[in-house]
Design a protein around this motif. Structure first.
Motif, PDB file in Angstrom:
ATOM      1  N   UNK A  27     104.684   6.166   9.549  1.00 37.10           N
ATOM      2  CA  UNK A  27     104.210   7.450  10.046  1.00 37.10           C
ATOM      3  C   UNK A  27     104.316   8.519   8.957  1.00 37.10           C
ATOM      4  N   UNK A  28     105.399   8.478   8.205  1.00 38.03           N
ATOM      5  CA  UNK A  28     105.592   9.457   7.132  1.00 38.03           C
ATOM      6  C   UNK A  28     104.497   9.320   6.067  1.00 38.03           C
ATOM      7  N   UNK A  29     104.180   8.074   5.704  1.00 35.95           N
ATOM      8  CA  UNK A  29     103.132   7.833   4.706  1.00 35.95           C
ATOM      9  C   UNK A  29     101.794   8.381   5.201  1.00 35.95           C
ATOM     10  N   UNK A  30     101.488   8.113   6.481  1.00 33.21           N
ATOM     11  CA  UNK A  30     100.216   8.560   7.059  1.00 33.21           C
ATOM     12  C   UNK A  30     100.151  10.081   7.140  1.00 33.21           C
ATOM     13  N   UNK A  31     101.264  10.709   7.525  1.00 31.10           N
ATOM     14  CA  UNK A  31     101.289  12.171   7.636  1.00 31.10           C
ATOM     15  C   UNK A  31     101.111  12.830   6.268  1.00 31.10           C
ATOM     16  N   UNK A  32     101.695  12.208   5.251  1.00 31.71           N
ATOM     17  CA  UNK A  32     101.541  12.747   3.899  1.00 31.71           C
ATOM     18  C   UNK A  32     100.076  12.690   3.473  1.00 31.71           C
ATOM     19  N   UNK A  37      94.280  14.911   2.833  1.00 29.33           N
ATOM     20  CA  UNK A  37      92.862  14.669   3.126  1.00 29.33           C
ATOM     21  C   UNK A  37      92.340  15.459   4.321  1.00 29.33           C
ATOM     22  N   UNK A  38      93.245  15.787   5.263  1.00 28.25           N
ATOM     23  CA  UNK A  38      92.809  16.467   6.473  1.00 28.25           C
ATOM     24  C   UNK A  38      92.158  15.539   7.484  1.00 28.25           C
ATOM     25  N   UNK A  39      92.201  14.212   7.224  1.00 25.04           N
ATOM     26  CA  UNK A  39      91.602  13.247   8.151  1.00 25.04           C
ATOM     27  C   UNK A  39      92.447  13.115   9.406  1.00 25.04           C
ATOM     28  N   UNK A  40      91.853  12.471  10.430  1.00 26.78           N
ATOM     29  CA  UNK A  40      92.564  12.258  11.687  1.00 26.78           C
ATOM     30  C   UNK A  40      93.683  11.228  11.496  1.00 26.78           C
ATOM     31  N   UNK A  41      94.816  11.473  12.126  1.00 26.61           N
ATOM     32  CA  UNK A  41      95.984  10.617  11.951  1.00 26.61           C
ATOM     33  C   UNK A  41      95.679   9.174  12.338  1.00 26.61           C
ATOM     34  N   UNK A  42      95.013   8.998  13.479  1.00 24.51           N
ATOM     35  CA  UNK A  42      94.705   7.645  13.931  1.00 24.51           C
ATOM     36  C   UNK A  42      93.849   6.901  12.926  1.00 24.51           C
ATOM     37  N   UNK A  43      92.825   7.572  12.374  1.00 22.18           N
ATOM     38  CA  UNK A  43      91.954   6.932  11.385  1.00 22.18           C
ATOM     39  C   UNK A  43      92.730   6.532  10.133  1.00 22.18           C
ATOM     40  N   UNK A  44      93.677   7.370   9.736  1.00 20.46           N
ATOM     41  CA  UNK A  44      94.481   7.070   8.544  1.00 20.46           C
ATOM     42  C   UNK A  44      95.345   5.839   8.788  1.00 20.46           C
ATOM     43  N   UNK A  45      95.972   5.778   9.950  1.00 20.77           N
ATOM     44  CA  UNK A  45      96.828   4.627  10.277  1.00 20.77           C
ATOM     45  C   UNK A  45      96.028   3.329  10.267  1.00 20.77           C
ATOM     46  N   UNK A  46      94.786   3.382  10.765  1.00 17.87           N
ATOM     47  CA  UNK A  46      93.926   2.187  10.768  1.00 17.87           C
ATOM     48  C   UNK A  46      93.516   1.832   9.349  1.00 17.87           C
TER      49      UNK A  46
END
Length: 574
Positions: A27-32, A37-46
């Motif tokens: 989660x920390x990596x994705x939030x960073x 990037x300003x992308x959606x969190x869910x899209x980043x995690x995928x």
């Protein structure tokens, strides 16, 4: 997916962690990355492969109290689709599914856009029951039910101009100046996209109110983006022109051929046009010549069977048959065999319909029934050429079968195909065609029955444990030992495999090698079931058993084995 407020985001992150879908470090990596990037969190995690798109959909459903559904299982009627205007459906990525008691069930790809639902209730006058679907499934369904917008079509047809694609005999520079350039590029785009998606066929199917386009990928049809119905005629005319068909002839079936070079690779498209009530249905079968030149080791034989098969094809005379339904990979297997046998000291002649690939060093003949150049006539003349190896594309009649048997008994090695469900049935089929049992018994060396199963995508494969019912079924058919080392896998679905979980296909095989005892049964005209039982006692694996072995090795799935071999099990039981 719409934007969440800070509080909503915190609750959503807690939901993901509490459900065990991601851990704090991920989660920390994705939030960073989200901050950058300003992308959606869910899209980043995928994108980072911390979570699958399917798991994300379930998490969103849990977070917003929505029921997740599989949109592929729904096919809403036109009258329900018409309740929501195309502009709204596309803008908010939603699809009406059913209307019950004045309540309209709508699938959402974006559960955060509640404003759309409020506005929609006022617009259509029905209370809305929202459910959640995957975004990729929604895109396909929107295209299926609402077609492609003019803007989307414009984007699609211009993209191909940047692609490396050329069609034999055409001067693209001249074509670009014509008023039909968008249609020209769209047809090129169809072929280019089919190549990128590894499709074996392109189906262009006129329907009452739309044009449906489907690709066959790994044996399964998948619907893709289609243009508006109004440009159906010029699209079909363009394909017919490329294939050398008569454009003005729309009442009779026609066949043609298109040679295409895509990204340096030559494709041969066999085109068929069939008149229908809503226009001509066109199918382009893509023959990727590289796929027909597999080595024996790439076909899918497991160790022991491959050794047996290599020994069989190295024999000096007799008939070796490959059986299975249309599309089971028989031609690919035979081409792999010819590749193996194609050495300077052997003369090889083939008679095929059609010649799917030109093999260097091999004499190939294309049958032409219209001038009486049939399998039987070519085969008869072939024998005067003193070949060592003969390939007959298919034994279709008793005359061809008789000549093939005679060739085998006079010192030639003959390969051919038959349309039978299993290996033992090929022997009785020849007898049914009028070949005397003693000739079948003495000429046949081996019969290989085969099917194709989809292989699990390596990029998204993951371990899983089947149900106890499935494990018990495998144990009953294969014994307990196989389960001790079994590693069952499934594809989660990713961009590499178009979210199917499968990428590519492999053969499953049933190799019957003629023994003295089997020859005796054939002489006595014993039924196929008894021949199959004896071959099993002598070590032959059934198609189903070979499939189970590959499922236990994590090569394919249990579902693929069951669906591909179910009819064969019925035949065995009967």
């Amino acid at each position: 997916m719409g934007r969440m407020g800070n509080r909503e985001q915190r609750v959503f992150r807690d939901t993901l962690v509490n459900m065990g879908l991601v851990n704090e470090e991920q989660l920390e990596v994705a939030l960073k990355e989200q901050q950058e990037t300003g992308d959606r969190l869910g899209d980043i995690l995928v994108r980072l492969e911390f979570i699958s798109r399917e798991a994300l959909t379930k998490a969103l459903a849990s977070h917003f109290g929505l029921s997740p559904i599989n949109l592929k299982e729904y096919n809403p009627p036109k009258k329900v689709i018409n309740l929501v205007p195309a502009t709204i459906a596309r803008r908010y990525k939603l699809l009406p599914l059913k209307l019950d008691n004045e309540i309209l069930t709508i699938a959402l790809a974006d559960p955060l856009d509640f404003l759309a639902l409020d506005n929609l209730e006022k617009t259509i006058g029905y209370k809305i029951n929202p459910v959640l679907a995957r975004e990729q499934d929604m895109e396909a369904k929107l295209t299926q039910h609402y077609g492609v917008t003019e803007e989307a079509l414009s984007t699609l047809v211009t993209e191909i101009s940047e692609s490396n694609l050329s069609i034999a005999g055409l001067e693209e520079a001249e074509e670009e100046e014509t008023e039909d350039a968008p249609i020209i590029r769209f047809v090129s785009m169809l072929i280019f996209e089919a190549f990128k998606m590894r499709a074996s066929d392109i189906h262009v199917e006129p329907m009452s109110n739309r044009l449906r386009i489907r690709y066959r990928i790994d044996g399964e049809l998948q619907e893709v983006q289609a243009p508006p119905k109004k440009i159906q005629p010029p699209i079909i005319s363009r394909i017919k022109l490329l294939a050398g068909m008569k454009i003005e002839e729309k009442r009779l079936p026609q066949d043609g051929r298109i040679l295409v070079t895509v990204m340096g690779k030559t494709l041969d498209l066999r085109v068929s046009a069939l008149p229908g009530i809503y226009g001509e249905s066109v199918v382009m079968r893509i023959l990727d010549k590289s796929s027909l030149l597999l080595g024996l080791g790439e076909l899918g034989f497991l160790g022991e069977d491959q050794k047996k098969w290599v020994e069989v094809i190295k024999t000096t005379n007799g008939i070796i048959l490959v059986t299975g339904p249309t599309g089971s990979g028989k031609t690919t297997t035979l081409y792999a065999v010819l590749n193996e046998l194609n050495t300077p000291d052997k003369k090889i002649i083939t008679v095929e319909d059609p010649v799917e690939y030109q093999l260097s060093g091999i004499n190939q003949v294309q049958v032409k029934p219209q001038i009486d150049l049939t399998f039987a006539n070519v085969l008869r003349s072939m024998l005067r050429q003193a070949p060592d190896v003969i390939l007959v594309g298919e034994i279709r009649d008793s005359e061809t079968a008789e000549i093939a048997v005679r060739a085998a008994l006079t010192g030639h090695l003959v390969f051919s195909t038959l349309h039978t469900n299993d290996s033992a049935s090929a022997l009785t089929r020849l007898i049914d065609m009028g070949i005397k049992p003693f000739l079948v018994s003495s000429s046949i060396q081996a019969v290989l029955a085969q099917r194709l199963v989809r292989t699990i995508c390596k990029k998204c494969a993951e371990d899983y444990r089947p149900s106890e019912e499935i494990l018990k079924m495998i144990e009953q058919e294969m014994g307990k030992e196989i389960l001790k080392t079994a590693t069952f896998k499934k594809g989660r679905g990713c961009g590499e495999c178009n979210n199917t979980g499968y990428r590519g296909r492999i053969g499953i095989y049933e190799l019957l090698i003629m023994s003295d005892k089997i020859r005796e049964l054939v002489m006595e005209e014993i039924v196929a079931r008894q021949i199959r039982d004896l071959a099993q006692q002598e070590g032959m694996k059934l198609l189903r058993e070979d499939g189970w072995l590959k499922a236990c090795k994590g090569i394919t799935t249990i579902e693929e084995v069951i669906s591909t071999t179910q009819s064969d099990i019925v035949d065995v039981e009967e």
